[in-house]
Design a protein around this motif. Structure first.
Motif, mmCIF file in Angstrom:
data_model
loop_
_atom_site.group_PDB
_atom_site.id
_atom_site.type_symbol
_atom_site.label_atom_id
_atom_site.label_comp_id
_atom_site.label_asym_id
_atom_site.label_seq_id
_atom_site.Cartn_x
_atom_site.Cartn_y
_atom_site.Cartn_z
ATOM 1 N N LEU A 66 22.157 -8.293 10.098
ATOM 2 C CA LEU A 66 22.584 -9.487 10.829
ATOM 3 C C LEU A 66 23.914 -9.259 11.536
ATOM 4 O O LEU A 66 24.039 -9.520 12.743
ATOM 5 N N VAL A 67 24.933 -8.776 10.811
ATOM 6 C CA VAL A 67 26.262 -8.643 11.417
ATOM 7 C C VAL A 67 26.290 -7.539 12.469
ATOM 8 O O VAL A 67 27.004 -7.640 13.475
ATOM 9 N N ARG B 296 33.987 -14.227 -9.898
ATOM 10 C CA ARG B 296 32.929 -13.319 -9.461
ATOM 11 C C ARG B 296 33.382 -12.507 -8.242
ATOM 12 O O ARG B 296 34.501 -12.659 -7.758
ATOM 13 N N THR B 297 32.505 -11.656 -7.742
ATOM 14 C CA THR B 297 32.825 -10.782 -6.615
ATOM 15 C C THR B 297 32.002 -11.176 -5.399
ATOM 16 O O THR B 297 30.779 -11.308 -5.484
ATOM 17 N N VAL B 298 32.682 -11.373 -4.271
ATOM 18 C CA VAL B 298 32.029 -11.687 -3.006
ATOM 19 C C VAL B 298 32.138 -10.469 -2.090
ATOM 20 O O VAL B 298 33.221 -9.902 -1.922
ATOM 21 N N LEU B 299 31.006 -10.061 -1.540
ATOM 22 C CA LEU B 299 30.964 -8.925 -0.621
ATOM 23 C C LEU B 299 30.991 -9.432 0.818
ATOM 24 O O LEU B 299 30.128 -10.216 1.225
ATOM 25 N N PHE B 300 31.988 -8.986 1.571
ATOM 26 C CA PHE B 300 32.073 -9.296 2.991
ATOM 27 C C PHE B 300 31.538 -8.105 3.784
ATOM 28 O O PHE B 300 31.933 -6.965 3.556
ATOM 29 N N GLN B 301 30.626 -8.392 4.699
ATOM 30 C CA GLN B 301 30.086 -7.378 5.599
ATOM 31 C C GLN B 301 30.563 -7.729 7.006
ATOM 32 O O GLN B 301 30.287 -8.819 7.511
ATOM 33 N N THR B 302 31.277 -6.793 7.625
ATOM 34 C CA THR B 302 31.793 -7.027 8.970
ATOM 35 C C THR B 302 31.159 -6.036 9.932
ATOM 36 O O THR B 302 31.306 -4.822 9.770
ATOM 37 N N GLY B 303 30.431 -6.555 10.910
ATOM 38 C CA GLY B 303 29.848 -5.719 11.946
ATOM 39 C C GLY B 303 30.835 -5.532 13.081
ATOM 40 O O GLY B 303 31.566 -6.455 13.456
ATOM 41 N N ALA C 96 22.748 -14.260 -1.645
ATOM 42 C CA ALA C 96 22.941 -15.410 -0.757
ATOM 43 C C ALA C 96 24.085 -15.163 0.213
ATOM 44 O O ALA C 96 25.102 -14.560 -0.142
ATOM 45 N N VAL C 97 23.904 -15.621 1.444
ATOM 46 C CA VAL C 97 24.957 -15.554 2.451
ATOM 47 C C VAL C 97 25.752 -16.851 2.426
ATOM 48 O O VAL C 97 25.180 -17.942 2.491
ATOM 49 N N LEU C 98 27.080 -16.721 2.300
ATOM 50 C CA LEU C 98 27.962 -17.880 2.318
ATOM 51 C C LEU C 98 28.445 -18.095 3.743
ATOM 52 O O LEU C 98 29.197 -17.280 4.281
ATOM 53 N N GLY C 99 28.041 -19.152 4.362
ATOM 54 C CA GLY C 99 28.493 -19.444 5.715
ATOM 55 C C GLY C 99 29.830 -20.158 5.699
ATOM 56 O O GLY C 99 30.499 -20.264 4.668
ATOM 57 N N LYS C 100 30.228 -20.674 6.860
ATOM 58 C CA LYS C 100 31.432 -21.497 6.915
ATOM 59 C C LYS C 100 31.131 -22.828 6.244
ATOM 60 O O LYS C 100 30.112 -23.444 6.516
ATOM 61 N N PRO C 101 32.004 -23.288 5.343
ATOM 62 C CA PRO C 101 31.673 -24.487 4.561
ATOM 63 C C PRO C 101 31.575 -25.762 5.384
ATOM 64 O O PRO C 101 30.808 -26.661 5.045
ATOM 65 N N GLY C 102 32.373 -25.855 6.436
ATOM 66 C CA GLY C 102 32.282 -27.013 7.323
ATOM 67 C C GLY C 102 33.091 -28.214 6.883
ATOM 68 O O GLY C 102 33.651 -28.919 7.713
ATOM 69 N N ASP C 103 33.150 -28.451 5.580
ATOM 70 C CA ASP C 103 33.917 -29.600 5.094
ATOM 71 C C ASP C 103 34.410 -29.317 3.673
ATOM 72 O O ASP C 103 34.130 -28.272 3.090
ATOM 73 N N ARG C 104 35.144 -30.278 3.123
ATOM 74 C CA ARG C 104 35.766 -30.105 1.815
ATOM 75 C C ARG C 104 34.732 -29.920 0.707
ATOM 76 O O ARG C 104 34.881 -29.048 -0.154
ATOM 77 N N ALA C 105 33.673 -30.717 0.731
ATOM 78 C CA ALA C 105 32.661 -30.613 -0.319
ATOM 79 C C ALA C 105 32.006 -29.232 -0.307
ATOM 80 O O ALA C 105 31.769 -28.629 -1.364
ATOM 81 N N GLY C 106 31.719 -28.723 0.900
ATOM 82 C CA GLY C 106 31.123 -27.402 0.998
ATOM 83 C C GLY C 106 32.056 -26.315 0.512
ATOM 84 O O GLY C 106 31.625 -25.351 -0.141
ATOM 85 N N ALA C 107 33.354 -26.450 0.802
ATOM 86 C CA ALA C 107 34.334 -25.457 0.366
ATOM 87 C C ALA C 107 34.498 -25.483 -1.154
ATOM 88 O O ALA C 107 34.611 -24.429 -1.793
ATOM 89 N N ILE C 108 34.512 -26.669 -1.748
ATOM 90 C CA ILE C 108 34.604 -26.762 -3.207
ATOM 91 C C ILE C 108 33.410 -26.071 -3.844
ATOM 92 O O ILE C 108 33.555 -25.280 -4.802
ATOM 93 N N ALA C 109 32.222 -26.316 -3.317
ATOM 94 C CA ALA C 109 31.015 -25.697 -3.870
ATOM 95 C C ALA C 109 31.073 -24.178 -3.752
ATOM 96 O O ALA C 109 30.708 -23.460 -4.703
ATOM 97 N N GLN D 222 30.893 -11.390 10.974
ATOM 98 C CA GLN D 222 31.121 -11.228 9.539
ATOM 99 C C GLN D 222 30.329 -12.253 8.743
ATOM 100 O O GLN D 222 30.193 -13.412 9.159
ATOM 101 N N VAL D 223 29.820 -11.808 7.596
ATOM 102 C CA VAL D 223 29.238 -12.728 6.632
ATOM 103 C C VAL D 223 29.795 -12.419 5.247
ATOM 104 O O VAL D 223 30.202 -11.289 4.957
ATOM 105 N N ALA D 224 29.798 -13.426 4.411
ATOM 106 C CA ALA D 224 30.187 -13.275 3.012
ATOM 107 C C ALA D 224 28.935 -13.437 2.156
ATOM 108 O O ALA D 224 28.135 -14.347 2.392
ATOM 109 N N CYS D 225 28.763 -12.549 1.185
ATOM 110 C CA CYS D 225 27.554 -12.545 0.364
ATOM 111 C C CYS D 225 27.911 -12.637 -1.111
ATOM 112 O O CYS D 225 28.790 -11.919 -1.600
ATOM 113 N N LEU D 226 27.212 -13.511 -1.809
ATOM 114 C CA LEU D 226 27.341 -13.629 -3.254
ATOM 115 C C LEU D 226 25.946 -13.473 -3.833
ATOM 116 O O LEU D 226 25.066 -14.300 -3.574
ATOM 117 N N ASP D 227 25.752 -12.401 -4.592
ATOM 118 C CA ASP D 227 24.408 -12.000 -5.013
ATOM 119 C C ASP D 227 23.567 -11.775 -3.746
ATOM 120 O O ASP D 227 23.967 -11.016 -2.885
#
Length: 205
Positions: free
Chosen positions: A55-56, A109-116, A88-101, A81-86
């Motif tokens: 994708l990237v 845990r460990t988040v893998l960032f892939q930058t193209g 799943a791709v973590l997108g931009k949260p968009g709002d406070r509730a999404g960022a908290i989640a 760039q995307v952020a991956c946890l397991d």
């Protein structure tokens, strides 16, 4: 003194960053090169079953090629760039509730960032591309600390819900990767040899 320029003469090769991100622009300015920026018109939707690294890479090149139409004599830098946890791709949260989640999920845990990264020579159509991985090991984060962080930085347009160049660094236990700039969105260490191969030398010939 900034070397950023909003407009460029038609000298060959000129350099264009296919992004309006202030973070990527600030990173590229560190190389002391004169460049322009342009907003790429690209559909960034992930295709069904598309691996993050594919994708990237696809989007980095697509962004560069989208800008090439209006800068046919330029060297164009595209990045995504995307952020991956397991899995799943973590997108931009968009709002406070999404960022908290997102941050609650990343806690401990460990988040893998892939930058193209793509450097496209619009004159020849030749593209140099790569994917740079970077791992972020998060500290265990309480809900109160997550909310306190979000109150101060509000990183709702950032994949992973943090700004590593700011207070977001306090969320981490450890960083793991070869190019720390990749975490902010533009892997400069990997970009430099691509530029040199195309005839641009930040340190001189």
């Amino acid at each position: 003194m900034s070397h950023y320029s909003p407009s460029m003469p038609s000298a060959s090769p000129s350099l264009v960053l296919a992004s309006t991100s202030p973070y990527r622009r600030a990173l590229l300015e560190r190389l002391g090169l004169t460049f322009a920026t342009a907003a790429p018109d690209v559909d960034e939707a992930r295709r069904p079953g598309e691996p993050p690294q594919v994708l990237v890479l696809r989007l980095a090149e697509a962004k560069a090629r989208a800008v090439a139409a209006s800068h046919p004599d330029a060297l164009i830098i595209g990045s995504d760039q995307v952020a991956c946890l397991d899995d799943a791709v973590l997108g931009k949260p968009g709002d406070r509730a999404g960022a908290i989640a997102q941050l609650e999920r990343a806690s401990g845990r460990t988040v893998l960032f892939q930058t193209g990264l793509c450097l496209l020579d619009a004159r020849s159509g030749r593209a140099q591309t790569l994917v740079e991985p970077f791992r972020v090991h998060f500290r265990p984060l309480s809900r109160a600390r997550i909310e306190g962080y979000l109150d101060r930085e509000q990183p709702y347009n950032c994949a992973g819900s943090f700004k590593s160049e700011g207070l977001g660094i306090a969320l981490f236990e450890r960083l793991e990767g070869e190019d720390p700039n990749a975490l902010i969105g533009l892997p400069l260490i990997r970009l430099i040899p691509l530029l040199e191969a195309a005839g641009i030398f930040p340190l001189g010939v």
